[in-house]
Design a protein around this motif. Structure first.
Motif, mmCIF file in Angstrom:
data_model
loop_
_atom_site.group_PDB
_atom_site.id
_atom_site.type_symbol
_atom_site.label_atom_id
_atom_site.label_comp_id
_atom_site.label_asym_id
_atom_site.label_seq_id
_atom_site.Cartn_x
_atom_site.Cartn_y
_atom_site.Cartn_z
ATOM 1 N N MET A 44 0.839 -1.231 -0.064
ATOM 2 C CA MET A 44 0.144 -0.018 -0.104
ATOM 3 C C MET A 44 0.744 1.314 0.009
ATOM 4 O O MET A 44 0.341 2.440 0.168
ATOM 5 N N LYS A 45 2.157 1.116 -0.153
ATOM 6 C CA LYS A 45 2.945 2.469 -0.168
ATOM 7 C C LYS A 45 2.985 2.951 -1.566
ATOM 8 O O LYS A 45 2.577 2.322 -2.637
ATOM 9 N N TRP A 46 3.076 4.096 -1.463
ATOM 10 C CA TRP A 46 2.792 4.892 -2.689
ATOM 11 C C TRP A 46 3.748 4.574 -3.894
ATOM 12 O O TRP A 46 3.129 4.552 -4.934
ATOM 13 N N GLY A 47 4.776 4.080 -3.800
ATOM 14 C CA GLY A 47 5.716 3.642 -4.882
ATOM 15 C C GLY A 47 4.841 2.379 -5.389
ATOM 16 O O GLY A 47 5.166 1.991 -6.745
ATOM 17 N N TRP B 296 8.759 9.494 -10.287
ATOM 18 C CA TRP B 296 7.972 10.879 -10.489
ATOM 19 C C TRP B 296 7.742 11.821 -9.459
ATOM 20 O O TRP B 296 7.751 13.092 -9.714
ATOM 21 N N LEU B 297 7.533 11.214 -8.496
ATOM 22 C CA LEU B 297 7.457 12.037 -7.175
ATOM 23 C C LEU B 297 8.526 12.489 -6.432
ATOM 24 O O LEU B 297 8.830 13.708 -6.305
ATOM 25 N N ALA B 298 9.481 11.696 -6.345
ATOM 26 C CA ALA B 298 10.598 11.532 -5.502
ATOM 27 C C ALA B 298 11.352 13.004 -6.152
ATOM 28 O O ALA B 298 11.973 13.799 -5.560
ATOM 29 N N ILE C 149 -1.124 16.801 -5.129
ATOM 30 C CA ILE C 149 -0.756 15.650 -5.315
ATOM 31 C C ILE C 149 -1.019 14.867 -4.251
ATOM 32 O O ILE C 149 -1.479 13.674 -4.292
ATOM 33 N N MET C 150 -0.329 15.171 -3.125
ATOM 34 C CA MET C 150 -0.462 14.507 -1.817
ATOM 35 C C MET C 150 -1.991 14.106 -1.491
ATOM 36 O O MET C 150 -2.357 12.916 -1.279
ATOM 37 N N THR C 151 -2.804 15.121 -1.520
ATOM 38 C CA THR C 151 -4.286 14.945 -1.128
ATOM 39 C C THR C 151 -5.090 14.224 -1.961
ATOM 40 O O THR C 151 -5.731 13.410 -1.513
ATOM 41 N N ASP C 152 -4.664 14.262 -3.292
ATOM 42 C CA ASP C 152 -5.297 13.333 -4.346
ATOM 43 C C ASP C 152 -5.092 12.162 -4.204
ATOM 44 O O ASP C 152 -6.003 11.064 -3.997
ATOM 45 N N LYS D 148 10.371 15.650 1.388
ATOM 46 C CA LYS D 148 9.875 16.380 0.256
ATOM 47 C C LYS D 148 8.813 17.166 0.658
ATOM 48 O O LYS D 148 8.586 18.535 0.322
ATOM 49 N N PHE D 149 7.745 16.713 1.501
ATOM 50 C CA PHE D 149 6.514 17.129 1.957
ATOM 51 C C PHE D 149 6.642 18.372 2.851
ATOM 52 O O PHE D 149 6.311 19.616 2.589
#
Length: 473
Positions: free
Chosen positions: A79-82, A124-126, A138-141, A174-175
């Motif tokens: 379930m991690k973002w990557g 793409w995020l990092a 991006i985070m809340t979506d 990053k956040f």
């Protein structure tokens, strides 16, 4: 629990007994019948007992034990973002779905792990360049999409993971670098909007006892609550080292609970320098007992999750070379003393039949006498064949035995017969087969194996049988 869940539960219990009859040949049948069931013991105490899992392994013995012993599971990576959003706006739910489907088939809760974390982000995020407004969106979506998909199916979410440095300052993720501390509140609010029923947690490591990092977490939770942020719980990971369980663990959990939030031990393991001795495994048992007991002593402690139940699925050896043996089961799915320490903390009473727990008064040993004969039958360039005879020199019969030794020259076992032989570092462990579990007084049992050697093939100098030192010849 509904009839469907009850049926699934019954099937899981049957399958784990069938699977362990094959995989755990070192345990005699009467002991299997007496094995405690952690999920039932925990439920009776009003908490859950869970494990992190690797979704692709949820079958066979691994899946059977997971379903039978634990009433909560956490996907270790799925379930991690990557894992779920490897490309922006493109989601892969296969691994996460597998874990959630398994949990529902086995009447288990799911701890969702994790929505916002500085690590295991997709490339793409990092490495992307975004304005502050775009990054926040991006985070809340992402939070909204993932929580919405599993709405009503996840009991706890680790919304934000590891926001603090060791000294208690905010981690420059990053956040945080772009958005400041407000990213935490925004992530929690997005999660609450997507699933109002899920419990929302903040989670971190090395906050188990009182100190600068846990003090900073305490202050952070106070600030979040003062802002009306919907935070329901605080997770204390519990990645511990043998002999270093914080003496302030219970008091620390209690002070957070007094803020009006749940607390939970979310990633418990207790690592040992390898090879682990019987004395160290006994100490590990006591420390698993102590951590479980600390949770039970705090009214708002929701439960405990071990970070993998078997040493074969533990992250420790890869990250901390030379350390391991950190979980309640060994690499061959045999319960270790730690498993019984957990069970005893949850109210289980030893009935005298747990051969996986050396040194426990209810075990089939230590015996009153034993002798071991070790002989190399043949040797070649990089390998050898050895035969071992275990003799019961005591006055009472053995019903189940475990023989341990340490290799002096770096040897390893590659194949065995008439026993199940496993190895952790230099320590080898042989557990009886079904046909030679019983050794009468004055009797003996034999097993053999093929091994590998390099530079030397010195014979082991010492053996223990069910925790007792044996004479050697």
């Amino acid at each position: 629990m509904g009839s469907r869940a009850a049926a699934s539960r019954a099937a899981s219990l049957i399958s784990v007994l069938a699977a362990t009859a094959v995989a755990l040949v070192g345990l005699a049948a009467p002991a299997q019948a007496a094995e405690p069931v952690l999920r039932d013991l925990a439920s009776a105490k009003g908490i859950y007992y869970g494990t992190a899992v690797t979704g692709s392994k949820l079958s066979g013995t691994y899946g059977s034990i997971t379903g039978a012993q634990f009433d909560s599971i956490t996907p270790a990576n799925e379930m991690k973002w990557g894992s779920v959003e490897p490309t922006r706006g493109t989601f892969n739910w296969a691994g996460a779905d597998r874990v959630v489907d398994f949990a529902e088939a086995n009447g288990q809760q799911v701890r969702g792990h994790t929505l916002v974390w500085h690590s295991q982000m997709p490339n793409w995020l990092a490495n992307g360049n975004f304005s502050n407004t775009e990054l926040r969106t991006i985070m809340t979506d992402h939070v909204t999409t993932e929580v919405t998909r599993y709405r009503g199916r996840i009991h706890h979410w680790d919304v934000v993971n590891e926001p603090l440095n060791e000294d208690g300052t905010m981690r420059t993720s990053k956040f945080y670098t772009q958005l400041g501390e407000s990213y935490i509140a925004d992530a929690f609010r997005a999660a609450r909007a997507a699933d109002p029923a899920a419990k929302l947690y903040i989670n971190d490591y090395n906050t188990d006892g009182t100190g600068p990092k846990s003090n900073a977490m305490y202050s952070l939770v106070q600030r979040l609550k003062a802002q009306g942020v919907p935070i329901d719980g605080v997770g204390f990971q519990g990645h511990l080292i043998l002999g270093q369980v914080p003496s302030t663990l219970r008091a620390n959990l209690q002070r957070f609970a007094d803020l009006g939030v749940e607390v939970a031990i979310t990633e418990l393991d207790i690592r040992i320098a390898l090879p682990a001795s019987d004395a160290e495994l006994a100490q590990q048992k006591a420390e698993y007992n102590a951590v479980t007991s600390a949770c039970l002593a705090v009214t708002r402690c929701a439960g405990v999750t071990v970070w993998g139940f078997t040493d074969s699925d533990s992250w420790i050896p890869d990250v901390f070379p030379g350390q391991g043996a950190a979980t309640p089961y060994d690499e061959s799915f045999r319960p270790k003393p730690a498993y019984y320490g957990i069970a005893e903390a949850l109210g289980w009473t030893d009935d005298g039949g747990d051969p996986g727990d050396p040194g426990d008064p209810g075990d089939p040993g230590p015996t009153t006498g034993c002798a071991v004969s070790y002989a190399v039958q043949s040797q070649w360039n990089t390998g050898f064949t050895a035969n071992v005879t275990v003799r019961n020199t005591g006055s009472t019969a053995l019903n189940g035995w475990t023989l341990r030794w340490t290799w002096p020259s770096g040897q390893s076992v590659t194949q065995a017969w008439n026993a199940t032989v496993t190895q952790s570092g230099a320590q080898a462990t042989a557990v009886n087969a079904a046909h030679n579990a019983a050794i009468p007084a004055g009797g003996s049992a034999n097993f053999g194996f093929n091994g590998a050697w390099s530079g030397g093939n010195t014979a082991p100098s010492a053996f223990t049988l069910n925790g007792a030192a044996c004479a050697t010849s």
